[in-house]
Write a protein that holds these residues in place. Sequence first.
Motif, PDB file in Angstrom:
ATOM      1  N   LEU A  71       0.777  -1.349  -0.106  1.00  0.00           N
ATOM      2  CA  LEU A  71       0.105  -0.140   0.011  1.00  0.00           C
ATOM      3  C   LEU A  71       0.879   1.290   0.055  1.00  0.00           C
ATOM      4  O   LEU A  71       0.533   2.221  -0.703  1.00  0.00           O
ATOM      5  N   SER A  72       1.942   1.301   0.698  1.00  0.00           N
ATOM      6  CA  SER A  72       2.754   2.402   0.672  1.00  0.00           C
ATOM      7  C   SER A  72       3.482   2.688  -0.480  1.00  0.00           C
ATOM      8  O   SER A  72       3.490   3.956  -1.024  1.00  0.00           O
ATOM      9  N   HIS A  74       2.372   1.668  -3.438  1.00  0.00           N
ATOM     10  CA  HIS A  74       1.303   1.747  -4.868  1.00  0.00           C
ATOM     11  C   HIS A  74       0.561   3.122  -4.610  1.00  0.00           C
ATOM     12  O   HIS A  74       0.356   3.788  -5.266  1.00  0.00           O
ATOM     13  N   CYS A  75       0.207   3.461  -3.115  1.00  0.00           N
ATOM     14  CA  CYS A  75      -0.754   4.405  -3.041  1.00  0.00           C
ATOM     15  C   CYS A  75       0.146   5.911  -2.705  1.00  0.00           C
ATOM     16  O   CYS A  75      -0.459   6.847  -2.964  1.00  0.00           O
ATOM     17  N   PHE A  76       1.280   5.868  -2.380  1.00  0.00           N
ATOM     18  CA  PHE A  76       2.045   7.116  -1.960  1.00  0.00           C
ATOM     19  C   PHE A  76       3.428   7.250  -2.878  1.00  0.00           C
ATOM     20  O   PHE A  76       3.545   8.587  -2.937  1.00  0.00           O
ATOM     21  N   PHE A 143      -2.849  -4.487  -7.192  1.00  0.00           N
ATOM     22  CA  PHE A 143      -3.561  -3.282  -7.111  1.00  0.00           C
ATOM     23  C   PHE A 143      -3.563  -2.540  -8.358  1.00  0.00           C
ATOM     24  O   PHE A 143      -4.350  -1.847  -8.579  1.00  0.00           O
ATOM     25  N   VAL A 148      -6.704  -0.020  -7.781  1.00  0.00           N
ATOM     26  CA  VAL A 148      -6.666   0.568  -6.085  1.00  0.00           C
ATOM     27  C   VAL A 148      -6.517   2.013  -6.206  1.00  0.00           C
ATOM     28  O   VAL A 148      -5.456   2.566  -6.895  1.00  0.00           O
ATOM     29  N   PRO A 149      -7.301   2.846  -5.618  1.00  0.00           N
ATOM     30  CA  PRO A 149      -7.121   4.328  -5.667  1.00  0.00           C
ATOM     31  C   PRO A 149      -5.723   4.827  -5.011  1.00  0.00           C
ATOM     32  O   PRO A 149      -5.239   4.120  -4.068  1.00  0.00           O
ATOM     33  N   VAL A 150      -5.158   5.835  -5.465  1.00  0.00           N
ATOM     34  CA  VAL A 150      -3.919   6.324  -5.154  1.00  0.00           C
ATOM     35  C   VAL A 150      -4.327   7.724  -4.468  1.00  0.00           C
ATOM     36  O   VAL A 150      -5.065   8.407  -5.009  1.00  0.00           O
ATOM     37  N   TYR A 151      -3.340   8.111  -3.632  1.00  0.00           N
ATOM     38  CA  TYR A 151      -3.209   9.400  -3.089  1.00  0.00           C
ATOM     39  C   TYR A 151      -2.208  10.544  -4.067  1.00  0.00           C
ATOM     40  O   TYR A 151      -1.116  10.055  -4.066  1.00  0.00           O
ATOM     41  N   ALA A 158       2.160  12.904   0.906  1.00  0.00           N
ATOM     42  CA  ALA A 158       2.332  11.302   0.239  1.00  0.00           C
ATOM     43  C   ALA A 158       3.485  10.807   0.889  1.00  0.00           C
ATOM     44  O   ALA A 158       3.549   9.643   1.312  1.00  0.00           O
TER      45      ALA A 158
END
Length: 333
Positions: A71-72, A74-76, A143, A148-151, A158
């Motif tokens: 998650l770290s 992919h999303c940030f 993801f 999967v949504p990202v920031y 971020a």
Amino acid sequence: MEKKPTKQTTETTSEPPESGISESELAIVLDPELKDEKQKAAEKAQKRKLSTLRWLVISGAIILSGLLRALSVHCFVIPHNFAPGGATGVATMLQSATGINSGIWMLAINAPLLVAAFFLITKRFAIITAISIGIQSGLLLLFEKVNVPVYADNSILAAVAGGIVGGAGIGILLKVGGSSGGTDIIATYVYKHFSAASVSWFIFALDSVVVFISFFVFGQGLTPVLLALTEMFASARSNDLIVNGFKSSLKFEIITTSPEALSKEIIEKLHRGVTVIAAKGAYTGADKSMLVCLIRRSQLSAFRKILAHYPDTFAYISTTNEVMGRGFMSKIL
């Protein structure tokens, strides 16, 4: 002719008097070896139960660690084009340059290191690390496929969020005897075989090389470098909190002339043990005592109130980590 009365004989079976003892308990009394066998069986059952619980905790920790680190990244990390240190940073730069998912690059980078770790470090370390990296890589691929949504808003936030989430994942993995792979595997080998006192600086140097290279890969000036440093700092703090923060305590060393009264008050009010050591003042030559006591952080205020009743007391405080034993956190893993 009179009939002689016939004597009727009634056979009675002798039954042991009731004493409230079951047959199994009576057998144990008569045969002490049976008691030992039952105790051994109970101990084995308890060990099996603890072993099962231990592996369930380890399995859950490995899965959670892989999820948090995926998650770290992919999303940030990936949406803001910066590369934190280690294998994760290299995989991120390679994804930016080639378009191939960083999960595949993570496997490719760590595969030879994991093989080396299996033979040069420990099998358990290599297996736990390999499983976690496999979970992280698989989730990164998943993801991307399910979007999967990202920031994608504030880059600084971020970097901080990515560091906190990723650092927590690394800390959880360290608690069960694994690592995040990449430079951590190299550092573990160095520490094991050369007892290097500055392993943290060794990891920092390797990670700094990755961050320095990102300056040329992303072509956005110092922004990727500063974001990477921010992420690394947040990750280190989060990691430290997971590994040490929740079981750190405070250690008091107290020089006093009233050891009995002070130690009694600590034991009765705080329910903490006290070790009394004979001491002597170098300047005055007076005989005194040094009390050593470990307390929880939540007890600091109450401890200070107790010390306020003894004006002749000199005390200092230090933070301790890895406190285990009676009254403190027990080690399950």
